[in-house]
Design a protein around this motif. Sequence first.
Motif, short mmCIF file in Angstrom:
data_model
loop_
_atom_site.label_atom_id
_atom_site.label_comp_id
_atom_site.label_asym_id
_atom_site.label_seq_id
_atom_site.Cartn_x
_atom_site.Cartn_y
_atom_site.Cartn_z
N GLY A 21 41.63 8.53 24.63
CA GLY A 21 42.53 9.65 24.87
C GLY A 21 42.52 10.58 23.68
O GLY A 21 41.91 10.31 22.65
N TYR A 24 48.82 11.76 21.49
CA TYR A 24 50.01 12.48 21.92
C TYR A 24 50.39 13.57 20.92
O TYR A 24 51.48 14.07 20.95
N VAL A 69 50.82 2.29 23.26
CA VAL A 69 50.22 3.35 24.06
C VAL A 69 49.95 2.85 25.48
O VAL A 69 50.22 3.56 26.46
N ILE A 70 49.47 1.64 25.61
CA ILE A 70 49.25 1.06 26.94
C ILE A 70 50.58 0.97 27.69
O ILE A 70 50.66 1.33 28.87
N THR A 72 53.32 2.79 27.22
CA THR A 72 53.80 4.12 27.60
C THR A 72 52.98 4.70 28.74
O THR A 72 53.53 5.39 29.60
N ARG A 73 51.70 4.42 28.77
CA ARG A 73 50.88 4.91 29.89
C ARG A 73 51.25 4.21 31.19
O ARG A 73 51.22 4.83 32.25
N ARG A 76 54.60 5.76 32.23
CA ARG A 76 54.43 7.12 32.72
C ARG A 76 53.49 7.18 33.92
O ARG A 76 53.19 8.26 34.40
N ASP A 77 53.04 6.04 34.38
CA ASP A 77 52.17 5.92 35.55
C ASP A 77 50.85 6.68 35.38
O ASP A 77 50.36 7.34 36.30
N GLU A 78 50.27 6.57 34.17
CA GLU A 78 48.99 7.21 33.88
C GLU A 78 47.83 6.25 34.05
O GLU A 78 46.69 6.64 33.91
N ILE A 79 48.12 4.99 34.27
CA ILE A 79 47.05 3.99 34.43
C ILE A 79 46.96 3.62 35.89
O ILE A 79 47.88 3.44 36.57
#
Length: 79
Positions: A21, A24, A69-70, A72-73, A76-79
């Motif tokens: 990534g 942030y 980071v994992i 938070t992702r 935040r439903d980024e994974i």
Amino acid sequence: MFAWILIGLISGWLAGKILNGNGYGMMADIGLGLLGGIVGGMIFEVLGVRAHNFIGAILMSTAGATALVIATRIIRDEI
């Protein structure tokens, strides 16, 4: 205090690179690195491992920052 900020900056940047990534932003990466140091310290304390030098502190903090980071992702439903 300067060493903590430096370790936080390096480990936050490394966590962003490990997870492919852009991070942030500088302040958030430092914050994640500092919090990652705490999380990494707790994780490695349970495992019976301690950092005795600068490189060890960076590795431990990077592991914790990567975990944050994992998390938070995932939140935040980024994974």
